[in-house]
Scaffold this active site. Structure first.
Site, mmCIF file in Angstrom:
data_model
loop_
_atom_site.group_PDB
_atom_site.id
_atom_site.type_symbol
_atom_site.label_atom_id
_atom_site.label_comp_id
_atom_site.label_asym_id
_atom_site.label_seq_id
_atom_site.Cartn_x
_atom_site.Cartn_y
_atom_site.Cartn_z
ATOM 1 N N TRP A 230 0.358 -1.511 0.113
ATOM 2 C CA TRP A 230 0.012 0.163 -0.164
ATOM 3 C C TRP A 230 1.135 1.553 0.023
ATOM 4 C CZ3 TRP A 230 -1.014 3.811 4.411
ATOM 5 C CH2 TRP A 230 -0.049 2.953 5.817
ATOM 6 N N ASP A 231 2.324 1.055 0.210
ATOM 7 C CA ASP A 231 2.801 2.366 0.224
ATOM 8 C C ASP A 231 2.928 3.138 -0.990
ATOM 9 O OD1 ASP A 231 3.498 -0.121 1.873
ATOM 10 O OD2 ASP A 231 5.849 0.498 1.920
ATOM 11 N N GLU B 263 1.505 -1.893 12.389
ATOM 12 C CA GLU B 263 1.675 -3.032 12.356
ATOM 13 C C GLU B 263 1.723 -4.117 13.786
ATOM 14 O OE1 GLU B 263 4.085 -4.501 9.442
ATOM 15 O OE2 GLU B 263 3.380 -3.045 8.414
ATOM 16 N N LYS C 51 4.254 1.145 15.848
ATOM 17 C CA LYS C 51 4.773 1.131 15.000
ATOM 18 C C LYS C 51 5.486 2.064 14.407
ATOM 19 C CE LYS C 51 7.150 -2.232 11.611
ATOM 20 N NZ LYS C 51 6.340 -3.049 10.475
ATOM 21 N N GLN C 52 4.094 2.806 13.786
ATOM 22 C CA GLN C 52 4.136 3.306 12.791
ATOM 23 C C GLN C 52 3.044 4.057 12.975
ATOM 24 O OE1 GLN C 52 4.336 0.335 10.140
ATOM 25 N NE2 GLN C 52 2.961 1.052 8.512
#
Length: 786
Positions: A363-364, A490, A594-595
């Site tokens: 998806w990046d 994630e 995580k992000q």
């Protein structure tokens, strides 16, 4: 000496230069010095092939299949993985000086420079080498992968004896099935493939050779061809031979002191899932003939003309931080290399710079990379979305396998089929389908491309809308819920009503309904009835967006705020990234991120939050986000800038832009991080520029951190190229080419024309600075002028 010089890279605005020879650094410089056009990718290995870190030559979309092992199988688990193949290496040009091979580990390199030129589009090298017996030569090389001739690469190799007349022997190779070592313990690197290519045809004559191979399991066929032009002042003896995995042209010549041997090596690559051996051979030989006709100087001229046009559309200027200026242009150049000639192929997370993540697209691409391409080279964004459309059948099959309607796009893939072997943090991340629809809407708003809408865009929007309606449900209170999914973070998995997912799905449903309402023929073609559209609108209007009144923040997903806190103080700094040192079950039940997840929603769906909510949400999640993903810093830069924490935004921008040049995550050996490179653009243009594109209307809210004197960036929208220039007191807008545009500046609408418009920047009190987890604050950026 500056910090960047200690790392080996010299700071310059339009190039990346490494001075001196450092064998141990080859693994990371080979990624940074990669040249590509989106179809062919050549890692920056030395022409002599050794010493090397990780050899790599890649063709976009060319992969091998392998089994996905499971300790215990389950329904719906993908059975086959896909891994990018290191194809036939045409970069190899070995040199022997009076029988001594040029090897940078022996003798002495008294001079050695490598330069990636962002305006020429070439990687150049200048070496003075003394052999172990004291014979000195100067070797100059330059290589390119053509932006204008998609199947073509070329290398100019020049040798000059410095002290004596010398006998020189050059071996120019096509080499298949190079042995590669792979650290299979790290899930971020590629699966190990041993001799993935089976030889089908080889031929050599004169200065020309071609090899054709096929993969063992995926059945893909590729061809590589080489031809040469030799310039030397005296007689030359040549011999060419070919076998299954090697074609070699040997050139022997006596070169006097002051003379030189110059070789131009032309390369052509092609692959197909269907064409025959004669057909792929003919394809590369035709491309090679075109390259020979154009010649080295012609290829250079075409390359520069292409890049001149790109930089006119896309350049970013930063005054006050020369290293950041270099890093941002490095990022833009590599994003161009990844997408320029992809042409209905995936944009992998590493582009074509290395084998990391097996060469998969995530998806990046749609969320981070395509906004950059949409506003700089929109044709490349269109082609990437066409690849997604070409895989719709696989996405429909995947949805049906999961008992759903519409299209469930894969978490990771090369050919469009799901090949993630891990459900919770992979396949359950259904938001990828909404991310694709968001990229479609952004592209359509930016271009007005009606043909793309009718051939690809509408179907992508409709099929993803159908997914959400079958994945979610209306609860007893009439709210539309999307349960059991994984959001961008994630370290949380299979949760209910992830705010990012729900907001992106709401937008997906809304735009699908809008496009059907505007185009009756689209509705008829895809058999969308009024009842289905009404359900889309009802679900969008009733979408559940959780909010915690007590804390005054949005939970990342339902229940997240009830989780225990992670003990950051007791976490060893060497234990990051956490995923390599702690069990997932522990991560999943703690408030550790995580992000950027909820913070990403603040950016992309910012029109769903008030300014006060954004400030509170940002501060809350700053204290829990560890940035174990390279995707995070760019987004945190954007939102930090919006809520007024400009110095923090500057620190995050620098982290995103320098992730690969500083090897922040210690894995650049496996390729560059395209999403982080895109984060350099995001942090600059969407962060300090304040670009937002809600509802197809461009708005800006520019602000400048105190460390910088000026930022200027260029965009294209609806065929108009324009520039935004920001200093400490205001912003100036003007059209470069094209028609006037209606924009917004800090909420006020205005029209930008060729006549510059200067507008003031209102003051903003950001309040107390947020805190980060212990040891996880970004490095404080201290720019140094030259």
């Amino acid at each position: 000496m500056t910090e960047s010089l200690l790392r080996g890279y010299e700071v310059a605005p339009w190039e990346l230069r490494w001075h001196g020879m450092d064998v141990d650094a080859l693994q990371r410089t080979e990624s940074a010095f990669a040249v590509s056009n989106g179809h062919i990718g050549l890692r920056g290995t030395l022409e002599e092939a050794e010493p090397r870190g990780l050899p790599g030559t890649y063709l976009n979309g060319f992969y091998e299949q392998h089994d996905l092992p499971y300790a215990e199988s389950g329904y719906g688990y993908p059975e086959e993985g896909q891994t990018v193949v290191n194809v036939t290496d045409g970069k190899v040009i070995r040199l022997l000086v009076e029988d001594e091979p040029l090897d940078m580990r022996y003798g002495q390199a008294t001079e050695h420079d490598r330069v990636l030129d962002f305006r020429k589009g070439t990687l150049a090298r200048d070496t003075v080498w003394s052999s172990p017996t004291g014979r000195r030569v100067r070797v100059k090389t330059e290589r390119l992968v053509s932006f204008t001739q998609r199947a073509v690469a070329a290398i100019r190799y020049e040798v000059e004896p410095l002290d004596d007349d010398l006998q020189l022997v050059v071996q120019s190779d096509l080499l298949a099935n190079e042995p590669i070592e792979s650290d299979t313990r790290d899930p971020r690197v590629a699966a190990a493939l041993e001799s993935p290519l089976i030889g089908e045809y080889h031929h050599a004559e004169a200065y020309h050779a071609v090899l054709v191979h096929q993969t063992r399991r995926s059945g893909l066929r590729m061809a590589a061809a080489m031809d040469h032009k030799i310039d030397v002042s005296d007689g030359v003896r040549t011999h060419i031979e070919a076998e299954e995995d090697l074609a070699r042209l040997t050139i022997a010549v006596d070169v006097p002191q002051g003379g030189r041997l110059r070789i131009t090596k032309f390369l052509a690559y092609g692959w197909s899932a269907q064409r025959s051996v004669p057909a792929v051979r003919a394809q590369v030989e035709a491309a090679l003939a075109g390259a020979r006709q154009t010649g080295w100087k012609g290829l250079l001229a075409e390359q520069k003309e292409f890049l001149d046009d790109f930089w006119e559309t896309s350049d970013i200027e930063i005054d006050g931080d020369p290293e950041l200026q270099q890093a941002v242009r490095f990022a833009l150049f590599h994003l161009l290399q990844a997408g320029a000639r992809g042409e209905t192929r995936a944009l992998a997370g590493k582009g074509l710079t290395g084998p990391g993540y097996d060469g998969h697209a995530f998806w990046d691409t749609e969320t981070f990379v395509l906004p950059v391409l949409t506003y700089s080279i929109p044709d490349a964004a269109r082609d990437a979305l066409r690849w997604r459309h070409s895989t719709l059948d696989k996405a429909r099959e995947r949805a049906a396998q999961l008992g759903l309607r519409g299209a469930a796009f894969p978490w990771r893939s090369i050919n469009g089929a799901e090949c993630s072997a891990y459900w919770p943090a992979g396949t359950a991340a259904f938001h990828v389908s909404a991310d694709i629809s968001d990229a479609v809407v952004r592209y359509l708003n930016a271009t007005g491309d009606d043909e793309f809408m009718r051939t690809c865009g509408a179907e992508l929007l409709l099929e993803t809308a159908r997914l959400w309606l079958s994945l979610g449900h209306f609860d007893r209170r009439g709210r539309f819920r999307i349960d059991g999914v994984t959001g961008p973070d994630e370290y949380s998995a299979v949760a209910d009503n992830n705010v990012y997912t729900n907001l992106m799905a709401r937008r997906n449903l809304f735009y699908a309904a809008e496009i059907v309402g505007q185009h009756d023929d689209v509705a008829r073609r895809f058999e969308v009835g009024a009842d289905e559209v009404a359900l889309w609108r009802k679900a969008a209007d009733a979408m559940l967006v959780p909010y915690d009144e007590d804390l005054g923040v949005h939970p990342q997903s339902e229940g997240f705020l009830e989780h225990d806190e992670w003990d950051f103080e007791a976490t060893d700094p060497d234990f990051y990234p956490l995923l390599l040192n702690y069990p997932y079950f522990d991560l999943y039940r703690k408030q550790v991120v995580k992000q950027a997840d909820l913070v990403l929603a603040l950016h992309l769906c910012g029109d769903s939050f008030t300014p006060e909510e954004k400030a509170r949400d940002f501060a809350y999640y700053e204290a829990r986000t560890v940035r174990d993903s390279s995707l995070s810093a760019g987004t945190q830069a954007v939102v930090a800038a919006e809520v007024g924490h400009l110095e923090l935004a500057y620190d995050y921008l620098a982290e995103a832009a320098l992730t690969d040049l500083h090897d922040v995550h210690n894995n650049v050996r496996n390729g560059l991080h395209l999403a982080s490179l895109a984060g350099a653009w995001q942090g600059t243009v969407a962060g300090f520029g304040g670009l937002r594109d809600y509802g197809g209307r461009l708005s800006f809210a520019p602000r400048l951190p105190p460390q910088l004197r000026r930022i200027a960036f260029r965009l294209t929208f609806r065929g108009t190229r324009f520039q935004v220039e920001i200093d400490g007191e205001g912003a100036t807008y003007h059209v470069i080419t094209g028609e006037p545009l209606e924009l917004a500046h800090h909420g006020e609408t205005f029209t930008v024309t060729a006549e510059p418009v200067r507008l003031p920047i209102p003051a903003l009190d950001p309040g107390p600075a947020p805190v980060q987890p212990a040891g996880r604050a970004p490095a404080r950026r201290q720019p140094k002028d030259p």
